[in-house]
Every structure is written in structure tokens, then in C-alpha cells.
Design a protein around this motif. Structure first.
Motif, PDB file in Angstrom:
ATOM      1  N   ILE A 156     -16.435  56.992  16.598  1.00 17.62           N
ATOM      2  CA  ILE A 156     -16.823  56.025  15.561  1.00 17.62           C
ATOM      3  C   ILE A 156     -18.004  56.568  14.770  1.00 17.62           C
ATOM      4  CG2 ILE A 156     -17.702  53.709  15.139  1.00 17.62           C
ATOM      5  CD1 ILE A 156     -16.210  52.860  17.691  1.00 17.62           C
ATOM      6  N   VAL A 157     -17.857  56.508  13.445  1.00 20.44           N
ATOM      7  CA  VAL A 157     -18.938  56.868  12.530  1.00 20.44           C
ATOM      8  C   VAL A 157     -19.296  55.596  11.776  1.00 20.44           C
ATOM      9  CG1 VAL A 157     -19.609  58.261  10.559  1.00 20.44           C
ATOM     10  CG2 VAL A 157     -18.092  59.211  12.289  1.00 20.44           C
ATOM     11  N   LYS A 158     -20.562  55.174  11.870  1.00 16.82           N
ATOM     12  CA  LYS A 158     -20.979  53.918  11.244  1.00 16.82           C
ATOM     13  C   LYS A 158     -21.667  54.193   9.920  1.00 16.82           C
ATOM     14  CE  LYS A 158     -21.326  51.259  15.429  1.00 16.82           C
ATOM     15  NZ  LYS A 158     -22.073  50.320  16.206  1.00 16.82           N
ATOM     16  N   MET A 159     -21.261  53.447   8.895  1.00 28.54           N
ATOM     17  CA  MET A 159     -21.868  53.534   7.566  1.00 28.54           C
ATOM     18  C   MET A 159     -22.767  52.318   7.393  1.00 28.54           C
ATOM     19  SD  MET A 159     -20.559  56.225   6.034  1.00 28.54           S
ATOM     20  CE  MET A 159     -20.712  55.940   4.307  1.00 28.54           C
ATOM     21  N   GLN A 160     -23.944  52.491   6.818  1.00 23.69           N
ATOM     22  CA  GLN A 160     -24.913  51.421   6.651  1.00 23.69           C
ATOM     23  C   GLN A 160     -24.757  50.741   5.290  1.00 23.69           C
ATOM     24  OE1 GLN A 160     -26.760  50.505   9.220  1.00 23.69           O
ATOM     25  NE2 GLN A 160     -25.828  52.167  10.389  1.00 23.69           N
ATOM     26  N   LYS A 161     -23.536  50.380   4.929  1.00 17.70           N
ATOM     27  CA  LYS A 161     -23.284  49.678   3.671  1.00 17.70           C
ATOM     28  C   LYS A 161     -21.946  48.958   3.781  1.00 17.70           C
ATOM     29  CE  LYS A 161     -21.046  52.527   0.567  1.00 17.70           C
ATOM     30  NZ  LYS A 161     -21.000  53.247  -0.638  1.00 17.70           N
ATOM     31  N   ASN A 162     -21.668  48.112   2.838  1.00 22.18           N
ATOM     32  CA  ASN A 162     -20.398  47.386   2.838  1.00 22.18           C
ATOM     33  C   ASN A 162     -19.266  48.307   2.395  1.00 22.18           C
ATOM     34  OD1 ASN A 162     -21.488  44.946   3.670  1.00 22.18           O
ATOM     35  ND2 ASN A 162     -21.994  44.340   1.582  1.00 22.18           N
ATOM     36  N   ARG A 163     -18.056  47.998   2.879  1.00 22.83           N
ATOM     37  CA  ARG A 163     -16.879  48.789   2.517  1.00 22.83           C
ATOM     38  C   ARG A 163     -16.568  48.567   1.039  1.00 22.83           C
ATOM     39  NH1 ARG A 163     -12.445  51.091   5.107  1.00 22.83           N
ATOM     40  NH2 ARG A 163     -13.276  50.525   7.121  1.00 22.83           N
ATOM     41  N   PRO A 164     -16.322  49.656   0.257  1.00 17.70           N
ATOM     42  CA  PRO A 164     -15.942  49.477  -1.144  1.00 17.70           C
ATOM     43  C   PRO A 164     -14.618  48.730  -1.262  1.00 17.70           C
ATOM     44  CG  PRO A 164     -16.518  51.771  -0.701  1.00 17.70           C
ATOM     45  CD  PRO A 164     -16.484  51.055   0.603  1.00 17.70           C
ATOM     46  N   THR A 165     -14.434  48.009  -2.349  1.00 15.40           N
ATOM     47  CA  THR A 165     -13.212  47.204  -2.514  1.00 15.40           C
ATOM     48  C   THR A 165     -11.970  48.069  -2.642  1.00 15.40           C
ATOM     49  OG1 THR A 165     -13.596  47.152  -4.895  1.00 15.40           O
ATOM     50  CG2 THR A 165     -14.447  45.309  -3.609  1.00 15.40           C
ATOM     51  N   TRP A 166     -12.122  49.248  -3.216  1.00 13.79           N
ATOM     52  CA  TRP A 166     -10.961  50.120  -3.406  1.00 13.79           C
ATOM     53  C   TRP A 166     -10.579  50.878  -2.135  1.00 13.79           C
ATOM     54  CZ3 TRP A 166     -12.470  54.968  -2.194  1.00 13.79           C
ATOM     55  CH2 TRP A 166     -13.819  55.273  -2.350  1.00 13.79           C
ATOM     56  N   PHE A 167     -11.469  50.886  -1.106  1.00 16.21           N
ATOM     57  CA  PHE A 167     -11.213  51.616   0.130  1.00 16.21           C
ATOM     58  C   PHE A 167     -10.645  50.646   1.154  1.00 16.21           C
ATOM     59  CE2 PHE A 167     -13.114  54.016   3.894  1.00 16.21           C
ATOM     60  CZ  PHE A 167     -12.034  54.879   3.974  1.00 16.21           C
ATOM     61  N   SER A 168      -9.326  50.594   1.226  1.00 25.20           N
ATOM     62  CA  SER A 168      -8.649  49.628   2.083  1.00 25.20           C
ATOM     63  C   SER A 168      -8.821  49.982   3.561  1.00 25.20           C
ATOM     64  CB  SER A 168      -7.159  49.589   1.722  1.00 25.20           C
ATOM     65  OG  SER A 168      -6.484  48.779   2.639  1.00 25.20           O
ATOM     66  N   LYS A 169      -8.905  48.983   4.384  1.00 28.23           N
ATOM     67  CA  LYS A 169      -9.044  49.176   5.824  1.00 28.23           C
ATOM     68  C   LYS A 169      -7.704  49.593   6.446  1.00 28.23           C
ATOM     69  CE  LYS A 169     -11.201  46.975   9.762  1.00 28.23           C
ATOM     70  NZ  LYS A 169     -11.783  45.760  10.271  1.00 28.23           N
ATOM     71  N   ALA A 170      -6.606  49.243   5.782  1.00 27.19           N
ATOM     72  CA  ALA A 170      -5.265  49.520   6.310  1.00 27.19           C
ATOM     73  C   ALA A 170      -4.752  50.905   5.889  1.00 27.19           C
ATOM     74  CB  ALA A 170      -4.298  48.449   5.852  1.00 27.19           C
TER      75      ALA A 170
END
Length: 177
Positions: A156-170
């Protein structure tokens, strides 16, 4: 003196120099053997040397006269090459995601730049641990407010920001929903 005569003379001088050089290192001098034809056989070409038989056909492709200055300028300033940038493009479309204009057969430059920036941030979040050694497990990038308990067997690599809208989790094939 024409260019064909100059080339012929140059090659003859080169041939003589090579024969002189080769004769220094051998006891026997090299000989050039030509097949002679009998009296009843007709020789189709009147060639004066071996070089003409080698270079004769290639020298035919030389233009007879040079192009005039006017004809060169006409070719140089033709519409195909000179005014190509001045023609309006007819294949521009707007991007569905951001609305910027791009050519129809290319990706949007603005969206591509956003992806490049996000990739650079991910690489910085990986740190030096993954720089030279690849992980044994699959890598998952998690942003803020995302649950890490679902990915117990993955790196797991953790990013300290919110996921961008264009970067889908699926985007991952086996990502839990």
C-alpha cells in the motif's frame, strides 16, 4: 570536366594506389584478369574499362542541367510545405473531460498533463524503497479517506490528498467495490 569523368579519374587513381600498396606486402604483384571474347562472339557494349561496367549505369541518373533559380524557388515556396501551418485545421474536437480543444486522433494535452503530474506525485510517495527494487506484492495507491483493510495482501502506498475525479477507483481489475 564533367562529374562522371572526375569520378572515373578518382576511382582509377584509387585503384592504382591500392595496387601499389598491395604490391608492397606481397612478393607477387596483383593482376587484373579480364575475360576475352573470341573473334566470332559479339561484345554488346563498347566499354573501355572495368570501372565503366561498374559505374556506367549509375551515372545515367545525373540530371543534364541544373535547376534555375526561379524553378528552385517555386519548388521551395510551394503550398505543400510552405503554407502548411497557415491552413486551418478541420479535425479539432473538444475534450469530454475538461473542454480543451485537441486534434481528433490524439489525446487531450491538458488531461495528459494532469495525469503526468499525478504520476510524478505517486512516484514521490513510493519513495526510494521502490526506486531500484520492485515489490513482491501488487502495489495499490490509496488516497485520503480510503479503507486500507481490504488490501491486506498488497503493498500500500498512501497519498496525502483526495483522489482526483478523473482517476477512477475501479481501474484495477480486481479492485473491491
Amino acid at each position: 570536366m564533367s562529374s562522371s569523368n572526375m569520378l572515373r579519374r578518382l576511382v582509377l587513381e584509387l585503384e592504382q594506389t591500392l595496387f601499389r600498396w598491395a604490391s608492397l606486402f606481397t612478393e607477387q604483384r596483383p593482376a587484373l584478369c579480364l575475360q576475352t571474347l573470341g573473334a566470332n562472339e559479339k561484345y554488346p557494349h563498347n566499354q573501355s574499362s572495368v570501372l565503366e561496367s561498374i559505374f556506367g549505369s549509375t551515372l545515367w541518373a545525373v540530371p543534364k542541367s541544373r535547376r534555375s533559380l526561379e524553378k528552385r524557388w517555386i519548388r521551395k515556396m510551394s503550398e505543400i510545405g510552405h503554407f502548411e501551418a497557415a491552413r486551418p485545421k478541420k479535425n479539432l474536437i473538444s475534450c469530454v473531460e475538461c473542454g480543451h480543444w485537441h486534434e481528433s486522433h490524439t489525446i487531450c494535452g491538458n488531461c495528459y498533463e494532469k495525469v503526468r503530474e499525478e504520476t510524478k506525485l505517486m512516484q514521490e510517495a513510493f519513495g526510494d524503497t521502490l526506486k531500484y527494487n520492485h515489490p513482491v506484492q501488487e502495489v495499490v495507491v490509496l488516497y485520503e479517506n480510503e479503507d486500507a483493510s481490504k488490501y491486506s495482501d498488497k503493498y500500500i502506498v498512501k497519498m496525502q490528498k483526495n483522489r482526483p475525479t478523473w482517476f477512477s477507483k475501479a481501474l484495477l481489475l480486481n479492485a473491491p467495490k
